[in-house]
Design an enzyme around this catalytic site. Structure first.
Site, PDB file in Angstrom:
ATOM      1  CG  HIS A  16      48.443  40.733  38.607  1.00  0.00           C
ATOM      2  ND1 HIS A  16      47.072  40.705  38.757  1.00  0.00           N
ATOM      3  CD2 HIS A  16      48.774  42.026  38.431  1.00  0.00           C
ATOM      4  CE1 HIS A  16      46.600  41.938  38.673  1.00  0.00           C
ATOM      5  NE2 HIS A  16      47.612  42.771  38.479  1.00  0.00           N
TER       6      HIS A  16
ATOM      7  CG  ASP B  20      42.716  47.127  44.770  1.00  0.00           C
ATOM      8  OD1 ASP B  20      43.504  48.074  44.601  1.00  0.00           O
ATOM      9  OD2 ASP B  20      42.312  46.413  43.840  1.00  0.00           O
TER      10      ASP B  20
ATOM     11  NE  ARG C 299      45.936  53.684  42.303  1.00  0.00           N
ATOM     12  CZ  ARG C 299      46.393  52.482  41.960  1.00  0.00           C
ATOM     13  NH1 ARG C 299      45.874  51.391  42.489  1.00  0.00           N
ATOM     14  NH2 ARG C 299      47.381  52.364  41.106  1.00  0.00           N
TER      15      ARG C 299
ATOM     16  CB  SER D 289      46.498  48.243  43.634  1.00  0.00           C
ATOM     17  OG  SER D 289      45.564  47.693  42.760  1.00  0.00           O
TER      18      SER D 289
ATOM     19  CE  LYS E 206      44.068  44.003  42.668  1.00  0.00           C
ATOM     20  NZ  LYS E 206      43.763  44.898  41.583  1.00  0.00           N
TER      21      LYS E 206
HETATM   22  N1  URA Z   1      46.644  46.472  38.198  1.00  0.00           N
HETATM   23  C1  URA Z   1      46.104  46.505  39.449  1.00  0.00           C
HETATM   24  O1  URA Z   1      45.438  45.568  39.878  1.00  0.00           O
HETATM   25  N2  URA Z   1      46.324  47.591  40.205  1.00  0.00           N
HETATM   26  C2  URA Z   1      47.073  48.640  39.788  1.00  0.00           C
HETATM   27  O2  URA Z   1      47.234  49.579  40.528  1.00  0.00           O
HETATM   28  C3  URA Z   1      47.614  48.590  38.488  1.00  0.00           C
HETATM   29  C4  URA Z   1      47.399  47.480  37.704  1.00  0.00           C
END
Ligand code: URA
Length: 446
Positions: free
Chosen positions: A82, A161, A168, A183, A187
């Protein structure tokens, strides 16, 4: 307990209990707590922060707002990567099929373009027909067959999220360490992984432009993931200038295809992709050490195995495979503008944030959640930091297919570049890694 009391406690700097956090998150997902109260809560967290335990509880509650996948019925190590978000970051397009060709199972759930940063889903969808909206049963079927499937967040994975992120984005509370941790990790924890590699970008185009904060973020992500028993390594990578040469959806997919086809691509794009992929192979215990993982990854790239896997993914997800074979047949943009150097020297700066913003305004990203992206919009860089430049040389091309490129954007793009009369060294691509033992510099300690 009321939402007002909990918001007040966070505003005044108190640590919130699991019950209080649950009250807010579940209430918000159910629609019982309005946006304006959650917005106030987010701003209170932005200023007051959360301690380690609170961040872990917040992450767990976010994960458990939806289903947690389990891939025990599929043989092989389940590993994902990620990125915290960057400009020109098309790594996932190559990395997914590449690690799958090495034996990793990569259940990749990606995001869309956001602010000045690009999103993997928009890049994949630049291929006509390619769908990233698959149900979980189809996702698992592709994963079992190909070892990789690239989709967007579904309504059943981390719904908290999905709702919170949109809020946000609209309330200037994206760049908060505990909120980012919750966040990203909620995931990834819902993906059912054995290990995770994080690409934490450092520099002007990163989520935090101060590199010290990028490192703090890497440490927070690694230690919070460890609380859940998820082996995680964060790689700190350069984001002072865009990655590779292409910024924008089709332009980046095209650059990814160039790498898969074995064509020459900028060193930073090649290196970041190979290192992150090798880290996944290594964490997946498919090789005895990192050097062997890197050799395997480079062999699968050079042999065309990764390209073949990408082609299968495009076919499985409904995309036009003829463009994988002959990307030069893609339509061309209606409008182009060039930016040239005004003096001789060495390129000192190609500011990632400015170029990401210009690319977004050209149509490659979204000004609002509802906007539609122009797959052909974006920027091609003709010089990277450290390259020699002669006055009049092409520095960049701006592309747009929908509207003529305004003068104002050309002027803004020019401000991204600086040429120095003194020799400038190329920027290092990989800066450091952060794992449970702490930070190690890439050049000196690995
Ligand atoms: N990527 C995400 O999935 N969430 C965040 O808060 C920042 C970057």
């Amino acid at each position: 307990m009321t939402a007002l009391e909990i918001i007040t406690r966070k505003r005044d700097g108190h640590k919130l209990s699991e019950q209080e956090l649950d009250f807010l998150i579940s209430g918000y997902v159910r629609g019982d707590i309005p946006d304006y109260q959650l917005s106030a809560f987010l701003m209170a967290v932005f200023y007051r922060g959360m301690d380690f335990e609170e961040t872990a509880v917040f992450t767990r509650l976010m994960r458990d707002s939806g289903i947690v996948l389990n891939h025990d019925d599929i043989a092989g190590p389940k590993v994902d990567k990620h990125s915290t978000g960057g400009v020109g970051d098309k790594v996932s397009l190559v990395l997914g099929p590449l690690v799958a060709a090495c034996g990793v199972i990569n259940p990749m759930i990606s995001g869309r373009s956001l602010a000045h940063t690009g999103g993997t889903l928009d890049k994949l969808e630049a291929i006509p027909g390619f769908t990233t909206q698959l149900d979980i049963a189809t996702f698992k079927r592709h994963l079992r067959k190909l070892g990789v499937c690239l989709i967007g967040q579904t309504p059943d994975i981390c719904p908290a999220d999905k709702k919170l992120y949109a809020l946000r984005d609209a309330t200037a509370t994206v760049d908060s360490l505990p909120l980012i941790c919750g966040s990203i990790l909620s995931k990834k924890l819902a993906e059912g992984l054995d290990a995770l590699v994080l690409d934490v970008k450092c520099g002007s185009g990163a989520i935090f432009s101060d590199p010290a904060w990028s490192e703090k973020l890497a440490r927070a992500l690694v230690s919070t993931a460890a609380e859940f028993g998820l082996t995680t390594v964060a790689v700190l990578t350069q984001m002072e200038q865009p990655l590779g040469r292409a910024i924008g959806n089709w332009l980046e997919t095209r650059e990814a295809l160039d790498m898969l086809h074995g064509k020459s691509v900028p060193h930073d794009f090649y290196e970041v992709t190979v290192v992150l992929s090798a880290m996944m192979v290594w964490l997946g215990s498919l090789t005895p050490d990192f050097a062997a993982a890197r050799a395997l990854v480079e062999e699968k790239l050079a042999s065309g195995a990764a390209l073949q896997r990408f082609r299968q993914v495009v076919e499985a997800q409904g995309g036009d495979v003829t463009l994988v074979d002959e990307p030069e047949n893609y339509p061309k943009p209606k409008y182009r503008q060039i930016i040239t150097a005004e003096q001789d020297g060495w390129l000192q700066q190609a500011d990632a944030r400015t170029l990401g913003q210009v690319s977004m305004l050209l149509g490659a990203g979204r000004l609002t959640k509802e906007s539609d992206v122009d797959p052909l919009a974006g920027i091609i860089l003709h010089k990277k930091v450290g390259d020699t430049v002669a006055g009049g040389d092409l520095l960049a091309e701006l592309h747009s297919d929908r509207v003529p490129i305004p003068e104002e954007l050309i002027r803004r793009a020019k401000t991204a570049f600086a040429v120095s009369p003194e020799k400038v060294a190329p920027l290092p691509s990989i800066l450091a890694i952060v794992d449970r033992e702490g930070r190690r510099d890439w050049q000196t300690d690995i």
